[in-house]
Write a protein that holds these residues in place. Structure first.
Motif, PDB file in Angstrom:
ATOM      1  N   ARG A  69      16.725 -19.462  -9.234  1.00  0.00           N
ATOM      2  CA  ARG A  69      15.333 -19.866  -9.432  1.00  0.00           C
ATOM      3  C   ARG A  69      14.627 -18.964 -10.441  1.00  0.00           C
ATOM      4  O   ARG A  69      13.843 -19.431 -11.281  1.00  0.00           O
ATOM      5  CB  ARG A  69      14.598 -19.866  -8.098  1.00  0.00           C
ATOM      6  N   ALA A  70      14.908 -17.667 -10.375  1.00  0.00           N
ATOM      7  CA  ALA A  70      14.306 -16.740 -11.348  1.00  0.00           C
ATOM      8  C   ALA A  70      14.819 -17.046 -12.755  1.00  0.00           C
ATOM      9  O   ALA A  70      14.056 -16.989 -13.732  1.00  0.00           O
ATOM     10  CB  ALA A  70      14.620 -15.300 -10.955  1.00  0.00           C
ATOM     11  N   PHE A  71      16.083 -17.379 -12.871  1.00  0.00           N
ATOM     12  CA  PHE A  71      16.652 -17.723 -14.173  1.00  0.00           C
ATOM     13  C   PHE A  71      16.032 -19.007 -14.722  1.00  0.00           C
ATOM     14  O   PHE A  71      15.754 -19.117 -15.916  1.00  0.00           O
ATOM     15  CB  PHE A  71      18.167 -17.896 -14.057  1.00  0.00           C
TER      16      PHE A  71
ATOM     17  N   ARG B 110      19.560 -22.311 -18.836  1.00  0.00           N
ATOM     18  CA  ARG B 110      20.320 -23.473 -18.388  1.00  0.00           C
ATOM     19  C   ARG B 110      21.359 -22.976 -17.392  1.00  0.00           C
ATOM     20  O   ARG B 110      22.048 -21.981 -17.653  1.00  0.00           O
ATOM     21  CB  ARG B 110      20.978 -24.173 -19.562  1.00  0.00           C
ATOM     22  N   LEU B 111      21.499 -23.668 -16.270  1.00  0.00           N
ATOM     23  CA  LEU B 111      22.241 -23.118 -15.144  1.00  0.00           C
ATOM     24  C   LEU B 111      23.474 -23.924 -14.786  1.00  0.00           C
ATOM     25  O   LEU B 111      23.461 -25.155 -14.803  1.00  0.00           O
ATOM     26  CB  LEU B 111      21.336 -23.049 -13.911  1.00  0.00           C
ATOM     27  N   ILE B 112      24.516 -23.179 -14.438  1.00  0.00           N
ATOM     28  CA  ILE B 112      25.679 -23.723 -13.745  1.00  0.00           C
ATOM     29  C   ILE B 112      25.774 -22.957 -12.438  1.00  0.00           C
ATOM     30  O   ILE B 112      25.800 -21.707 -12.446  1.00  0.00           O
ATOM     31  CB  ILE B 112      26.990 -23.547 -14.524  1.00  0.00           C
ATOM     32  N   LEU B 113      25.777 -23.658 -11.317  1.00  0.00           N
ATOM     33  CA  LEU B 113      25.791 -23.013 -10.006  1.00  0.00           C
ATOM     34  C   LEU B 113      27.010 -23.478  -9.224  1.00  0.00           C
ATOM     35  O   LEU B 113      27.273 -24.675  -9.112  1.00  0.00           O
ATOM     36  CB  LEU B 113      24.526 -23.357  -9.214  1.00  0.00           C
ATOM     37  N   SER B 114      27.739 -22.525  -8.652  1.00  0.00           N
ATOM     38  CA  SER B 114      28.860 -22.914  -7.804  1.00  0.00           C
ATOM     39  C   SER B 114      28.391 -23.048  -6.363  1.00  0.00           C
ATOM     40  O   SER B 114      27.417 -22.428  -5.935  1.00  0.00           O
ATOM     41  CB  SER B 114      30.010 -21.899  -7.909  1.00  0.00           C
ATOM     42  N   TYR B 115      29.102 -23.884  -5.627  1.00  0.00           N
ATOM     43  CA  TYR B 115      28.745 -24.121  -4.225  1.00  0.00           C
ATOM     44  C   TYR B 115      29.999 -24.468  -3.444  1.00  0.00           C
ATOM     45  O   TYR B 115      31.035 -24.847  -4.004  1.00  0.00           O
ATOM     46  CB  TYR B 115      27.735 -25.266  -4.113  1.00  0.00           C
TER      47      TYR B 115
ATOM     48  N   PRO C 236      14.420 -13.987  -1.267  1.00  0.00           N
ATOM     49  CA  PRO C 236      15.473 -14.016  -2.290  1.00  0.00           C
ATOM     50  C   PRO C 236      14.949 -14.225  -3.708  1.00  0.00           C
ATOM     51  O   PRO C 236      15.552 -13.730  -4.672  1.00  0.00           O
ATOM     52  CB  PRO C 236      16.350 -15.196  -1.852  1.00  0.00           C
ATOM     53  N   PHE C 237      13.835 -14.945  -3.847  1.00  0.00           N
ATOM     54  CA  PHE C 237      13.273 -15.147  -5.182  1.00  0.00           C
ATOM     55  C   PHE C 237      12.772 -13.826  -5.765  1.00  0.00           C
ATOM     56  O   PHE C 237      12.888 -13.583  -6.979  1.00  0.00           O
ATOM     57  CB  PHE C 237      12.143 -16.168  -5.127  1.00  0.00           C
ATOM     58  N   GLU C 238      12.237 -12.945  -4.915  1.00  0.00           N
ATOM     59  CA  GLU C 238      11.822 -11.626  -5.390  1.00  0.00           C
ATOM     60  C   GLU C 238      13.034 -10.820  -5.836  1.00  0.00           C
ATOM     61  O   GLU C 238      12.994 -10.127  -6.859  1.00  0.00           O
ATOM     62  CB  GLU C 238      11.057 -10.877  -4.294  1.00  0.00           C
ATOM     63  N   VAL C 239      14.119 -10.920  -5.063  1.00  0.00           N
ATOM     64  CA  VAL C 239      15.365 -10.260  -5.467  1.00  0.00           C
ATOM     65  C   VAL C 239      15.823 -10.794  -6.819  1.00  0.00           C
ATOM     66  O   VAL C 239      16.248 -10.043  -7.706  1.00  0.00           O
ATOM     67  CB  VAL C 239      16.454 -10.464  -4.400  1.00  0.00           C
ATOM     68  N   GLY C 240      15.725 -12.126  -6.984  1.00  0.00           N
ATOM     69  CA  GLY C 240      16.113 -12.725  -8.253  1.00  0.00           C
ATOM     70  C   GLY C 240      15.263 -12.246  -9.412  1.00  0.00           C
ATOM     71  O   GLY C 240      15.777 -11.950 -10.502  1.00  0.00           O
ATOM     72  N   GLY C 241      13.957 -12.135  -9.193  1.00  0.00           N
ATOM     73  CA  GLY C 241      13.078 -11.650 -10.244  1.00  0.00           C
ATOM     74  C   GLY C 241      13.377 -10.219 -10.641  1.00  0.00           C
ATOM     75  O   GLY C 241      13.355  -9.858 -11.823  1.00  0.00           O
ATOM     76  N   LYS C 242      13.683  -9.391  -9.657  1.00  0.00           N
ATOM     77  CA  LYS C 242      14.023  -7.998  -9.951  1.00  0.00           C
ATOM     78  C   LYS C 242      15.374  -7.898 -10.654  1.00  0.00           C
ATOM     79  O   LYS C 242      15.587  -7.011 -11.497  1.00  0.00           O
ATOM     80  CB  LYS C 242      14.015  -7.180  -8.663  1.00  0.00           C
ATOM     81  N   THR C 243      16.272  -8.812 -10.313  1.00  0.00           N
ATOM     82  CA  THR C 243      17.558  -8.853 -11.008  1.00  0.00           C
ATOM     83  C   THR C 243      17.355  -9.192 -12.471  1.00  0.00           C
ATOM     84  O   THR C 243      17.919  -8.546 -13.367  1.00  0.00           O
ATOM     85  CB  THR C 243      18.484  -9.895 -10.349  1.00  0.00           C
ATOM     86  N   LEU C 244      16.542 -10.197 -12.751  1.00  0.00           N
ATOM     87  CA  LEU C 244      16.269 -10.585 -14.129  1.00  0.00           C
ATOM     88  C   LEU C 244      15.600  -9.445 -14.903  1.00  0.00           C
ATOM     89  O   LEU C 244      15.957  -9.171 -16.058  1.00  0.00           O
ATOM     90  CB  LEU C 244      15.377 -11.822 -14.143  1.00  0.00           C
ATOM     91  N   ALA C 245      14.658  -8.756 -14.268  1.00  0.00           N
ATOM     92  CA  ALA C 245      13.987  -7.638 -14.936  1.00  0.00           C
ATOM     93  C   ALA C 245      14.979  -6.520 -15.256  1.00  0.00           C
ATOM     94  O   ALA C 245      14.936  -5.926 -16.336  1.00  0.00           O
ATOM     95  CB  ALA C 245      12.856  -7.106 -14.060  1.00  0.00           C
ATOM     96  N   GLY C 246      15.906  -6.236 -14.312  1.00  0.00           N
ATOM     97  CA  GLY C 246      16.914  -5.213 -14.557  1.00  0.00           C
ATOM     98  C   GLY C 246      17.864  -5.593 -15.672  1.00  0.00           C
ATOM     99  O   GLY C 246      18.273  -4.746 -16.488  1.00  0.00           O
ATOM    100  N   MET C 247      18.238  -6.872 -15.733  1.00  0.00           N
ATOM    101  CA  MET C 247      19.067  -7.349 -16.839  1.00  0.00           C
ATOM    102  C   MET C 247      18.363  -7.165 -18.174  1.00  0.00           C
ATOM    103  O   MET C 247      18.972  -6.752 -19.171  1.00  0.00           O
ATOM    104  CB  MET C 247      19.390  -8.833 -16.638  1.00  0.00           C
TER     105      MET C 247
END
Length: 304
Positions: free
Chosen positions: A23-25, A31-36, A230-241
Motif C-alpha cells: 500500500r505504501a508503494f 507498479r506492483l507484483i504481489l505474491s500470494y 502495517p501501513f505505518e511499517v510500510g511507510g517507514k520501509t519506503l522512507a528507509g529505502m
C-alpha cells in the motif's frame, strides 16, 4: 530517489506487513507484483487497491520455497514489464517452540521459508534488478528477532539472524551496481502472523514441538492487536529505502535491548594485547568494508 513508475515485487504482499508495504508503494506511484498463497487474502487485497483508486497489482501465486515457480515468476515479470526495480523478500512464518525439542521438520520448514525463501527470491530475481542498473533496491524483511533472542523462538531467531547476515553482506555486493539493499526489522505489528503454526504443511508434520493449543495460540495472538499498523511499517520501509538505509528499524522501543547487547559484547572481549599481524588483518577487513560500501568491488586479495 523518486519511485513513481518503478516496478516492485513483494512476496507475501496480500496480507500483514507485505500488504502494508504494498500500500505504501502504491501511494508512491509504483507498479506492483504481489505474491500470494491464500485466495481470500488475494481477493481482499485486490478490492482494496481498486476501491482506493489504484491500478490493481499483478498477483502471482507462489510458495517461496518453490524454486521452479520462482523461476517462472521471474520470466513472467520480465515478459510483462521487462524490468524489476524493487524486490522485497517479505514472506515468512512465525512459529515458536523450545529449540531443545525441535525435530528436523521444524528446522526444515521454518528455515526453508524464512531464509530459503529470501535466497530463492534473490537467485531468481536479482538478475532482473541488476539489469535495470543504478536506482534499484532490495529489501529483505527480517524481524527484531534478528537481534533479540528468546526462549521460545530458537529456529525463528536463527532464520532472522541468517537473513540479517546475508543482507549485510549483500549490501556490499550490490553497491558497485548502484543498487541499494536494506534489512528491515519490524517489531510488534498488527498482523495475523501468530497463526502460522495452524497452517503447517503436511510435508513438515513430524514436529518435535507439542501439539498446537489453539486457545493458547489465540491468547498469544491477542498481543498483536497492540502492534503498529502495517501501513505505518510500510511507510517507514519506503522512507528507509529512499535514504538507502542499511537497516530499517520501524519501532523505537528497543534502545534498552541494544544497550544491553553492546555492554555485554564489550565486556566479553578479552582484555589483552593483540599481535600486530592480527591487527593488520582486521585493519584490512575494515578498510575493505568501507570501500565496498562506497561502491568498490572487493575480492579476496583485498582482505589479506
Amino acid at each position: 530517489m523518486g519511485w513513481d513508475g518503478k516496478v516492485a515485487f513483494v512476496t507475501g504482499g496480500v496480507s500483514g506487513i507485505g500488504f502494508g508495504i504494498a500500500r505504501a508503494f502504491a501511494a508512491a506511484g509504483m507498479r506492483l507484483i504481489l505474491s500470494y498463497r491464500d485466495e481470500t487474502h488475494r481477493a481482499a487485497a485486490e478490492r482494496w487497491f481498486v476501491d482506493a483508486g489504484y491500478v490493481a497489482p499483478v498477483f502471482v501465486k507462489l510458495d517461496v520455497t518453490d524454486r521452479a515457480r520462482f523461476a517462472e515468476v521471474a520470466h513472467e515479470i520480465d515478459a510483462r514489464f521487462g524490468r524489476l526495480d524493487v524486490l522485497v523478500n517479505n514472506a515468512g512464518v512465525s512459529v515458536f517452540g523450545p529449540t531443545d525439542e525441535a525435530a528436523h521438520a521444524d528446522y526444515d520448514w521454518i528455515m526453508g521459508v524464512n531464509f530459503g525463501g529470501v535466497a530463492n527470491g534473490l537467485v531468481a530475481l536479482l538478475p532482473l534488478v541488476k539489469r535495470g542498473g543504478p536506482g534499484g533496491h532490495v529489501v529483505n524483511v527480517a524481524s527484531m528477532a534478528a537481534y533479540l533472542s528468546g526462549p521460545q523462538a530458537g529456529i525463528y531467531t536463527a532464520s532472522k539472524f541468517a537473513v540479517r547476515g546475508l543482507t549485510e553482506c549483500l549490501r556490499y555486493n550490490l553497491a558497485p551496481y548502484g543498487i541499494g539493499c536494506s534489512l528491515m526489522c519490524p517489531g510488534l505489528t498488527r498482523t495475523n502472523a501468530w497463526d502460522s503454526a495452524l497452517k503447517r504443511p503436511d510435508d513438515f508434520a513430524e514436529s518435535g514441538f507439542a501439539a498446537v493449543d489453539r486457545a493458547e495460540l489465540e491468547t498469544f495472538g491477542a498481543a498483536f492487536d497492540a502492534g503498529m499498523d502495517p501501513f505505518e511499517v510500510g511507510g517507514k520501509t519506503l522512507a528507509g529505502m529512499t535514504r538507502n538505509d542499511a537497516v530499517i528499524f520501524t519501532h523505537p522501543e528497543f534502545a534498552e535491548d541494544f544497550r544491553e547487547i553492546y555492554d555485554a559484547s564489550i565486556a566479553a572481549l578479552p582484555d589483552e594485547p593483540v599481535p600486530e599481524g592480527r591487527q593488520e588483518i582486521e585493519r584490512l577487513r575494515r578498510a575493505a568494508a568501507r570501500d565496498a560500501a562506497a561502491g568498490k568491488a572487493i575480492g579476496l586479495a583485498d582482505l589479506i
